[in-house]
Motif scaffolding. Structure first.
Motif, PDB file in Angstrom:
ATOM      1  N   GLY A 124      23.885 -16.265 -13.883  1.00  0.00           N
ATOM      2  CA  GLY A 124      22.871 -16.550 -14.899  1.00  0.00           C
ATOM      3  C   GLY A 124      23.181 -15.832 -16.193  1.00  0.00           C
ATOM      4  O   GLY A 124      24.320 -15.440 -16.451  1.00  0.00           O
ATOM      5  N   THR A 125      22.138 -15.625 -16.996  1.00  0.00           N
ATOM      6  CA  THR A 125      22.361 -14.987 -18.290  1.00  0.00           C
ATOM      7  C   THR A 125      22.412 -13.459 -18.167  1.00  0.00           C
ATOM      8  O   THR A 125      23.022 -12.802 -18.995  1.00  0.00           O
ATOM      9  N   SER A 126      21.774 -12.918 -17.115  1.00  0.00           N
ATOM     10  CA  SER A 126      21.766 -11.450 -17.043  1.00  0.00           C
ATOM     11  C   SER A 126      22.467 -10.887 -15.810  1.00  0.00           C
ATOM     12  O   SER A 126      22.681  -9.690 -15.725  1.00  0.00           O
ATOM     13  N   GLY A 127      22.810 -11.744 -14.862  1.00  0.00           N
ATOM     14  CA  GLY A 127      23.474 -11.214 -13.680  1.00  0.00           C
ATOM     15  C   GLY A 127      23.896 -12.314 -12.728  1.00  0.00           C
ATOM     16  O   GLY A 127      23.738 -13.502 -13.015  1.00  0.00           O
ATOM     17  N   CYS A 128      24.456 -11.872 -11.600  1.00  0.00           N
ATOM     18  CA  CYS A 128      24.935 -12.805 -10.585  1.00  0.00           C
ATOM     19  C   CYS A 128      24.141 -12.567  -9.309  1.00  0.00           C
ATOM     20  O   CYS A 128      23.844 -11.419  -8.969  1.00  0.00           O
ATOM     21  N   ARG A 129      23.772 -13.641  -8.643  1.00  0.00           N
ATOM     22  CA  ARG A 129      23.026 -13.524  -7.388  1.00  0.00           C
ATOM     23  C   ARG A 129      23.725 -14.352  -6.320  1.00  0.00           C
ATOM     24  O   ARG A 129      24.225 -15.452  -6.605  1.00  0.00           O
ATOM     25  N   VAL A 130      23.762 -13.815  -5.116  1.00  0.00           N
ATOM     26  CA  VAL A 130      24.404 -14.525  -4.010  1.00  0.00           C
ATOM     27  C   VAL A 130      23.364 -14.806  -2.937  1.00  0.00           C
ATOM     28  O   VAL A 130      22.585 -13.914  -2.590  1.00  0.00           O
ATOM     29  N   GLY A 189      19.929 -24.000   6.808  1.00  0.00           N
ATOM     30  CA  GLY A 189      19.455 -23.780   5.437  1.00  0.00           C
ATOM     31  C   GLY A 189      18.540 -22.568   5.321  1.00  0.00           C
ATOM     32  O   GLY A 189      17.884 -22.382   4.300  1.00  0.00           O
ATOM     33  N   VAL A 190      18.503 -21.735   6.341  1.00  0.00           N
ATOM     34  CA  VAL A 190      17.662 -20.531   6.278  1.00  0.00           C
ATOM     35  C   VAL A 190      18.458 -19.417   5.600  1.00  0.00           C
ATOM     36  O   VAL A 190      19.614 -19.167   5.963  1.00  0.00           O
ATOM     37  N   GLN A 191      17.837 -18.774   4.619  1.00  0.00           N
ATOM     38  CA  GLN A 191      18.558 -17.717   3.914  1.00  0.00           C
ATOM     39  C   GLN A 191      18.677 -16.479   4.792  1.00  0.00           C
ATOM     40  O   GLN A 191      17.700 -15.977   5.329  1.00  0.00           O
ATOM     41  N   LYS A 192      19.905 -15.988   4.950  1.00  0.00           N
ATOM     42  CA  LYS A 192      20.162 -14.857   5.828  1.00  0.00           C
ATOM     43  C   LYS A 192      20.440 -13.568   5.065  1.00  0.00           C
ATOM     44  O   LYS A 192      20.311 -12.480   5.614  1.00  0.00           O
ATOM     45  N   PHE A 193      20.904 -13.699   3.847  1.00  0.00           N
ATOM     46  CA  PHE A 193      21.298 -12.508   3.107  1.00  0.00           C
ATOM     47  C   PHE A 193      21.274 -12.848   1.618  1.00  0.00           C
ATOM     48  O   PHE A 193      21.582 -13.969   1.224  1.00  0.00           O
ATOM     49  N   GLU A 194      20.892 -11.844   0.849  1.00  0.00           N
ATOM     50  CA  GLU A 194      20.859 -12.049  -0.602  1.00  0.00           C
ATOM     51  C   GLU A 194      21.323 -10.766  -1.274  1.00  0.00           C
ATOM     52  O   GLU A 194      20.985  -9.681  -0.807  1.00  0.00           O
ATOM     53  N   THR A 195      22.077 -10.887  -2.322  1.00  0.00           N
ATOM     54  CA  THR A 195      22.452  -9.692  -3.080  1.00  0.00           C
ATOM     55  C   THR A 195      22.595 -10.067  -4.548  1.00  0.00           C
ATOM     56  O   THR A 195      22.863 -11.233  -4.869  1.00  0.00           O
ATOM     57  N   SER A 196      22.379  -9.125  -5.423  1.00  0.00           N
ATOM     58  CA  SER A 196      22.556  -9.448  -6.837  1.00  0.00           C
ATOM     59  C   SER A 196      23.204  -8.289  -7.573  1.00  0.00           C
ATOM     60  O   SER A 196      23.116  -7.140  -7.137  1.00  0.00           O
ATOM     61  N   THR A 232      34.009 -12.464 -20.128  1.00  0.00           N
ATOM     62  CA  THR A 232      34.701 -12.987 -18.952  1.00  0.00           C
ATOM     63  C   THR A 232      35.049 -11.851 -17.981  1.00  0.00           C
ATOM     64  O   THR A 232      34.941 -12.018 -16.766  1.00  0.00           O
ATOM     65  N   ALA A 233      35.416 -10.694 -18.536  1.00  0.00           N
ATOM     66  CA  ALA A 233      35.718  -9.560 -17.654  1.00  0.00           C
ATOM     67  C   ALA A 233      34.456  -9.103 -16.926  1.00  0.00           C
ATOM     68  O   ALA A 233      34.500  -8.757 -15.735  1.00  0.00           O
ATOM     69  N   ILE A 234      33.336  -9.141 -17.613  1.00  0.00           N
ATOM     70  CA  ILE A 234      32.063  -8.736 -16.994  1.00  0.00           C
ATOM     71  C   ILE A 234      31.700  -9.705 -15.859  1.00  0.00           C
ATOM     72  O   ILE A 234      31.287  -9.302 -14.774  1.00  0.00           O
ATOM     73  N   TRP A 235      31.889 -11.002 -16.104  1.00  0.00           N
ATOM     74  CA  TRP A 235      31.591 -11.991 -15.048  1.00  0.00           C
ATOM     75  C   TRP A 235      32.514 -11.800 -13.847  1.00  0.00           C
ATOM     76  O   TRP A 235      32.094 -11.884 -12.700  1.00  0.00           O
ATOM     77  N   GLU A 236      33.784 -11.580 -14.158  1.00  0.00           N
ATOM     78  CA  GLU A 236      34.729 -11.446 -13.053  1.00  0.00           C
ATOM     79  C   GLU A 236      34.396 -10.207 -12.210  1.00  0.00           C
ATOM     80  O   GLU A 236      34.429 -10.262 -10.980  1.00  0.00           O
ATOM     81  N   ASP A 237      34.040  -9.113 -12.887  1.00  0.00           N
ATOM     82  CA  ASP A 237      33.609  -7.900 -12.170  1.00  0.00           C
ATOM     83  C   ASP A 237      32.435  -8.210 -11.256  1.00  0.00           C
ATOM     84  O   ASP A 237      32.400  -7.774 -10.105  1.00  0.00           O
ATOM     85  N   THR A 259      32.286  -7.708  -7.286  1.00  0.00           N
ATOM     86  CA  THR A 259      31.328  -6.711  -6.791  1.00  0.00           C
ATOM     87  C   THR A 259      30.306  -7.365  -5.862  1.00  0.00           C
ATOM     88  O   THR A 259      29.962  -6.811  -4.818  1.00  0.00           O
ATOM     89  N   SER A 260      29.840  -8.547  -6.229  1.00  0.00           N
ATOM     90  CA  SER A 260      28.803  -9.141  -5.381  1.00  0.00           C
ATOM     91  C   SER A 260      29.389  -9.594  -4.048  1.00  0.00           C
ATOM     92  O   SER A 260      28.725  -9.498  -3.015  1.00  0.00           O
TER      93      SER A 260
END
Ligand code: ADP
Length: 447
Positions: free
Chosen positions: A4-10, A17-24, A45-50, A54-55
């Protein structure tokens, strides 16, 4: 994975389809990042790749080993110009909301033959960004490719150059109806840079190739599938799945999307259609004026405690659906064409003085936003979206407010031709990452 605009979520989901794990992961400080050259370690781009690595690292090893399919969504309209062989960025990431007037002017020249009113004419379109690079920055002997935000991050996993999806490519000019680029695009002098392999969202691209990615996605059969844009992903997550189902996102702005059998596009009012599944269209648009107006007056806690004092009957006694309010969000047909937020806030300020208390004032704002929402769906319908509204899922901060949902249901049901009440419910899953995980599942099963 949602970028997204401020971070990445997994979101990790299972077979059902049941969510088992989430991290951001929040991006590190991005304030200056977009002024940095692509090679700088503090560039976007470096920030996104990091955030990507990391996630993935944040997922417990035994869980990671069981991942069989990955898809990524990103912000729509953000593009990266890369080296055709290495995939390394050649220029700063061009962000979804950045305007590239030189590119837009280039596309407006007669030789480009871009149709009037076409979505790519906007200075924020992906094609204007590519034209900007061609006209302004391109050192002529080097060839280059355009990748969208999501394409570039998934390229980091699968390493097939030039793959994109129908949804991210809409603002580039790709026609999801004919599933081709229009001829005028193929005739542009920089057509070589366009993604070559265009797939529907949730289609298999290939197995994970990148050695770094394999450290985290160690199942040798783990595949990478096409994703979508962040807002389509949030729609998919909502649970809406048949014609007449819609999802309104009540975040800072109001964004709406409706599943329709017919395609509706009108760039002049900001309404456009994404292809969804094999046969339906996701008709949608956005308004400037959503929760950002509420935020100008109330904290989230104040919103909820004031809401608790509101009686539904009082809302109707206030005649909030009267003509007087009708031009409050004038011309909010669904594009970024409504009142500027600052004007809307000024209007609210003067309205506040006439209200006997803050609860009444809040009711007025709630009902005005509800009316803007109704107008969006009515317009989509008048423009040919084939199905009548049946059910509206809600995401974003406003979804938590059950009283407001009830009020919106009453407002949306007025003059409903079928005579039935339109249900307004909070989406079960609101995270875009969950919708994108469903696409990864779809791709896995399409093998
Ligand atoms: P963003 O688009 O900034 O990510 P969010 O989806 O987090 O926004 O939504 C934030 C918005 O939701 C704010 O504008 C806030 O005023 C609104 N909001 C938060 N809580 C409530 C509530 N209980 N009732 C109505 N609106 C709310």
């Amino acid at each position: 994975m949602d970028f997204g605009t401020s971070g990445c979520r997994v979101s990790l989901i299972d077979e059902r389809g049941v969510q088992k794990f989430e991290t951001s992961v929040k991006y590190t400080d991005t304030r200056e990042a977009n002024n940095k050259t692509s090679s700088s370690s503090s560039s976007m781009t470096a920030i996104w790749e990091d955030a990507l690595w990391t996630s993935l690292e944040n997922i417990p090893r035994e869980t990671r080993e069981r991942i069989v399919s990955v898809a990524i969504d990103g912000t729509s309209g953000t593009v990266i110009i890369v080296h055709p062989e290495s995939g390394e960025p050649l220029y700063k990431a061009m962000m979804y909301n950045e305007k590239f007037e030189v590119g837009a002017q280039y596309l407006a020249s007669e030789s480009c033959r871009v149709p009037d009113g076409h979505v790519t004419r906007s200075s924020t379109s992906a094609l204007s960004k590519l034209a900007h690079y061609f006209a302004n920055e391109h050192p002529k002997p080097i060839s280059y490719k355009l990748l969208h935000h999501a394409d570039w991050l998934s390229y980091k996993l699968h390493e097939n150059m030039g793959v994109s999806d129908f949804n991210n490519s809409l603002k580039l000019g790709f026609d999801p109806g004919s599933e081709t680029y229009p001829q005028w695009m193929l005739d542009l002098p920089f057509a070589e840079a366009l993604p070559k392999t265009m797939l529907p969202p949730g289609a298999r691209i290939g197995v994970v190739q990148n050695p770094r990615a394999k450290e985290f996605l160690s199942n040798p059969e783990c595949i990478v599938c096409t994703g979508t844009t962040d807002s389509v992903a949030a729609f998919i997550a909502s649970g809406a799945n048949e014609p007449g189902d819609a999802c309104t996102s009540l975040g800072s702005t109001l964004a709406w999307k409706l599943i329709s059998e017919a395609r509706v596009d009108d760039a002049s009012v900001g309404i456009y259609s994404h292809k969804i599944g094999d046969q339906y269209w996701l008709v949608g648009g956005a308004c400037n004026t959503g929760g950002n107006i509420l935020r100008a007056f109330f904290t989230n806690d104040e919103l909820q405690s004031l809401t608790d004092t509101i009686e539904m009957e009082n809302m109707f006694e206030l005649n909030l659906f009267g003509v007087r309010d009708a031009d409050f969000f004038k011309s909010n047909a669904g594009g970024d064409f409504g009142l500027e937020v600052s004007d809307a806030v000024k209007k609210c300020e003067s309205e506040r003085e006439t209200c006997e208390n803050d609860a009444v004032f809040l009711c007025k704002i709630f009902s005005s936003i509800a009316k803007a929402e109704k107008r969006c769906y009515d317009n989509a319908n008048a423009m040919g979206a084939s199905e009548k509204l049946k059910k509206v899922y809600t995401s974003g901060g406003g979804a938590a407010n059950a009283t407001w949902c009830k009020m919106r249901s009453s407002c949306l049901s007025i003059d409903n031709k079928s005579g039935s009440t339109i249900d307004v419910v909070a989406s079960e899953y609101t995270e875009a990452s969950y919708g994108t995980a469903l696409l990864a599942k779809k791709g896995y099963h399409s093998r």
